[in-house]
Scaffold this active site. Sequence first.
Site, PDB file in Angstrom:
ATOM      1  N   HIS A 125      -7.336  -6.577   0.024  1.00 13.85           N
ATOM      2  CA  HIS A 125      -6.210  -5.643  -0.044  1.00 13.85           C
ATOM      3  C   HIS A 125      -5.068  -5.992   0.891  1.00 13.85           C
ATOM      4  CE1 HIS A 125      -4.052  -1.874  -0.358  1.00 13.85           C
ATOM      5  NE2 HIS A 125      -4.267  -1.603   0.920  1.00 13.85           N
ATOM      6  N   ASP A 178       0.846  -1.194   0.000  1.00 19.75           N
ATOM      7  CA  ASP A 178       0.000   0.000   0.000  1.00 19.75           C
ATOM      8  C   ASP A 178       0.884   1.248   0.000  1.00 19.75           C
ATOM      9  OD1 ASP A 178      -2.980   0.921   0.465  1.00 19.75           O
ATOM     10  OD2 ASP A 178      -1.824   1.998   1.977  1.00 19.75           O
TER      11      ASP A 178
END
Length: 292
Positions: free
Chosen positions: A274, A105
């Site tokens: 994610h 991320d």
Amino acid sequence: MFEGFTSHTVPVGNGIEIAAWTAGSGPPVLLLHGYPQTSLCWRKIAPRLAEHFTVVLADLRGYGRSSKPPGGPGHAAYSKRAMAADQVAVMRSFGFERFRLVGHDRGGRVAHRLALDHPAAVERLAVLDICPTADMYAATDKAFATAYYHWFFLIQPADFPERMIVNDTNHFIRHTLASWGRTDGAFDEATLRHYVEASFDPAAVHAACEDYRAGASIDLDHDAASAAAGDRLTMPLLALWGGRGIVGRTFDVLGIWRARSASTVTGHAVDCGHFLPEEAPEETLKALLEFL
């Protein structure tokens, strides 16, 4: 944070201190977390990587136990260039001029810039659930903006998003984690409390917003300058992404990274959302061990 890891506070200049943890022996590996998290995101992977490598975990500037300075003019204090320089200084403080690098991320975006700005320092690069920021903004449409609403919320001028988040930090952080993940049981209650508590400080909320504001401004300028100069990644690159997430459905992940690289690019989807290191730690660890 981790049994067997040693805690450090590393001064990196300009009054900034970076929180870091180390364990293991062997080739050095730096792990960088994303939003809205801290180095705790590696809790299921780092101890096992430390059986093979010297593992360094670091909270990014503005996150966790690291310093949280104001963003400053043009959000420069949270440019990925500045945040990457922090991490180079951290690794040098431990005697590592060259290392392997893994970023998830926001940590992946810091890792990307670090690899461009300091190519001699990065032996291998792994990025988790991202494509380059410029490519993602360039492809924005209704579906992307809906899924990545936070990119457009957090970049609003201060202190509008800060006030909104501080008003109910607990709900915002828990909703964010739940809505981006796709795997039950990825976060126990203690971990959720840790991420919420790490975001209660208004300085941490401001820092996260500045991180995203930089991503929509000064970082794009740096990316454009790198592209104009013909800069490409020179080290082997592994790209992993959540097979049930947005990135793989929206972008040709390997194709985009290959266009940015002058070296070998490999990778694949992982069966999760994610948060790869927490939702699918075994598959993520296996891929990292084979690559690193």
